[in-house]
Write an enzyme that holds these catalytic residues in place. Structure first.
Site, PDB file in Angstrom:
ATOM      1  N   HIS A  70       5.449   6.422 -30.550  1.00  0.00           N
ATOM      2  CA  HIS A  70       5.953   7.484 -31.420  1.00  0.00           C
ATOM      3  C   HIS A  70       4.827   8.062 -32.280  1.00  0.00           C
ATOM      4  CE1 HIS A  70      10.221   5.447 -31.379  1.00  0.00           C
ATOM      5  NE2 HIS A  70       9.995   6.160 -30.279  1.00  0.00           N
ATOM      6  N   HIS A 118      13.450   6.859 -33.870  1.00  0.00           N
ATOM      7  CA  HIS A 118      12.862   7.292 -32.613  1.00  0.00           C
ATOM      8  C   HIS A 118      12.629   8.795 -32.769  1.00  0.00           C
ATOM      9  CE1 HIS A 118      13.822   3.558 -30.213  1.00  0.00           C
ATOM     10  NE2 HIS A 118      14.394   3.351 -31.391  1.00  0.00           N
TER      11      HIS A 118
END
Length: 636
Positions: free
Chosen positions: A552, A596
């Site tokens: 990420h 996320h």
């Protein structure tokens, strides 16, 4: 690579631990060809081109050139071409997502990367806090970018995450409250009959573009996860909807799935109804190497290649270049363009064009620790991985009816938690890195099987932590002046003492969760040699040897207030000190959301699209006429 080549590679991975006979391989190929035909109407087939010469034949000009057909880039391309007077070209370095089984089937998402044609196949530099290990670092090298290869989780993070963006930029338009309309625009929540009590309809949009839904196939651990939230409610509370802005607790994971298949920016924002617009074109296999000055401080020309050993092409936008190549490639392109730290660039024999020292700095990512438990059950993923016949049956069910275990990615539940304040404050000189007291320090991810290659025997469940409010910062830099070389990616995972403490406490939390009564006769033992009796030193050693990434990355072209001496872009995402160039992807995030990050990428794309529209709303089109296109397309 052709679609056929991608398909063959995908098929080879359908049952990676089981050898298939030639007859079985041919059967699977035939079924997958039928799959492609059945999906042809739902995938993007419009004005998507393979060769730059096709553009020349169209004799067009482009107001906007979007570098990167990924998560945010495709949002921008879609929204700008809502205005028929705006022409947009998307340059995507990778190939088509069509027909790539491991991209389309949600459960196969772990097979989409790494070491595939749909991956940039990056690795990090040696990570000091991880025993100097290099970590594989997948990024989507395919239309849709990482929205085509991620694990499909759709989590927004906390309200505090976005309010912190607003505070650091001095612009309320980045606050949670002002971004909510863009959250609704970005997604459409698809409700199933049994979803009552699993989500809050008041916090979702139902008329957006990317499809979001809850898991549709039950697993052997679903009931145990929620029984534990009842038994240990003070530590592991139930959260009806983690996308409400308050995300602490355990709930059902929202996923970018539509009718049993992946919903990516390629299948949604470039769906046939959109990509057929005459003012929208996408060029695949077009790897941008630099943005070039057309005049002093004006960067509206892109340089790209279609063959790593071939010619350089240039195209000039009449209005703006929008850099949406992601948190690794956007700063790399800027640096190769001479936009960055002038001293560092000069040392690499790159001519500085604009001194902007923050480019490539502030890389922030979520560290992950895969952790599994041996269980007394055969109802986990490993059974199908070891049984080619069962794997074939599951694929046939998915292919024929979009039902069965393959309609979901591997995780049905997620949890978000904080470490006790007294422990956080025990690390001297390192303040709490979370956005606020209602923002998680760590996440727990649940899966009915092992995320790592399972041993030849035994069945497993995964209950593993991720650090979601990291204090550590890294960088993206260049090894040399060759724009086709991979950049140096250094996330500095767990380098900060605070991050080490949080990951240790998160691992303890996973062990406590698995020791609860609902797991008593199901879990046999934790794997990896650590348990609830392990010392902190033993847990730290295990973490150093086994931690990796959730992939990420954010922050490498961070936005800041217009008058700030640091940062890469202003709150409207214009590159500071130049004209004609914006960055629109997760690299602009000054802090990483505790989530996320796919949802944040869509939100950024939607918010930026309105910034760009507002800029050009009152402008008259002074673009060159169409006959000048050939002069604008140059070959070196």
């Amino acid at each position: 690579m052709t679609d056929e080549g991608s398909l063959k590679m995908s098929l080879a991975l359908l049952a990676p631990q089981t050898a298939l006979s030639p007859t079985a391989q041919m059967s699977r190929l035939q079924k997958s060809l039928l799959l492609i035909l059945s999906l042809a109407k739902s995938l993007c087939w419009g004005s998507i081109l393979d060769k730059v010469t096709d553009l020349d034949q169209l004799d067009l000009e482009f107001d906007f050139i979007v570098v990167g057909g990924g998560t945010a880039g495709n949002v921008v391309a879609n929204r700008l071409t809502e205005n028929p007077d705006h022409s947009v070209l998307v340059l995507e370095a990778g190939g088509s997502n069509d027909g790539v089984v491991d991209v389309i089937v949600p459960f196969y998402s772990p097979r989409a990367t790494p070491n595939t044609p749909q991956d940039w196949n990056y690795t990090t530099t040696p990570q000091v806090a991880l025993n100097n290990r290099k970590i594989q670092y997948p990024r989507g090298f395919v239309l849709g970018g990482s929205s085509s290869v991620n694990y499909l989780g759709y989590t927004r993070g906390s309200k505090e995450d976005y309010d912190r963006w607003a505070n650091v930029t001095g612009e309320s338009k980045w606050s949670w409250d002002e971004l909510v309309p863009y959250m609704y625009k970005a997604s459409t929540f698809a409700v199933k009959p049994n979803d009552t009590g699993k989500y809050n309809p008041a916090v979702h949009g139902f008329d957006g573009i990317t499809s979001v839904s809850l898991p549709g196939f039950p697993t052997s651990i679903d009931s145990r996860v929620f029984e534990t939230t009842s038994e240990l409610a003070s530590e592991f509370p139930f959260n009806e909807d983690m996308n409400s802005g308050y995300h602490l607790g355990i709930g059902w994971e929202a996923q970018t799935v539509k009718n049993g298949s992946r919903s990516s920016s390629a299948t949604s924002y470039l769906a046939p109804d959109f990509v057929k617009r005459p003012n929208l074109h996408v060029l695949l296999n077009a790897r941008v190497t630099r943005v070039l000055q057309t005049e002093k401080s004006d960067f509206r020309t892109v340089e790209f290649v279609q063959d790593l050993d071939g010619k350089n092409f240039t195209l000039t936008a009449t209005k703006e270049v929008i850099l949406s190549a992601g948190s690794i490639n956007s700063p790399a392109i800027l640096l190769h363009s001479g936009i960055g730290n002038a001293t560092s660039l000069t040392s690499l024999n790159i001519k500085p064009t604009h001194h902007l020292p923050s480019v490539g700095q502030n890389l922030t990512d979520h560290a992950l620790l895969f952790f599994s438990f041996l269980v007394n059950s055969t109802d986990t993923w490993e059974t199908a991985q070891r049984n080619a016949t069962l794997a074939e049956e599951q694929f046939d069910e998915w292919n024929s009816s979009k039902t069965g275990p393959l309609i979901d990615p591997p995780t049905n539940q997620l949890g978000w938690f904080r470490v006790a304040d007294d422990l956080i404050s025990s690390i001297e000189g390192e303040p709490d890195a979370a956005a606020g007291r209602k923002t998680a320090h760590y996440e727990i991810i649940f899966g009915s099987g092992s995320f790592t290659p399972a041993p030849p025997t035994g069945n497993y469940v995964s209950i593993f932590p991720a650090l979601v409010s990291p204090a550590s910062r890294g960088s993206v830099t260049l090894p040399n002046n060759d724009p086709l070389s991979a950049p140096l990616i250094n996330p500095n995972f767990l380098l900060a003492g605070l991050d080490q403490l949080v990951m240790r406490e998160a691992l303890k939390s996973c062990l406590r969760f698995a020791a609860a009564e609902p797991w008593k006769y199901f879990i046999i033992s934790p794997m990896g040699g650590v348990n609830l009796t392990s010392t902190d030193a033993e847990l730290d050693a295990f973490i150093r040897q086994n931690a990796g990434s959730v992939f990420h990355p954010v922050g490498t072209a961070a936005m800041s207030s217009k008058d700030a001496s640091w940062g890469v872009v202003d709150p409207d995402l214009r590159v500071k000190g130049v004209r004609g160039l914006r960055v629109v992807d997760l690299s602009i995030a000054p802090f990483i959301p505790a989530a996320h990050t796919q949802a944040a990428a869509y939100i950024i794309g939607e918010r930026a699209s309105d910034f760009i529209k507002e800029t050009w709303m009152a402008e008259r089109d002074h673009s060159p006429n169409q006959s000048q296109f050939s002069a604008m397309l140059a070959v070196e």
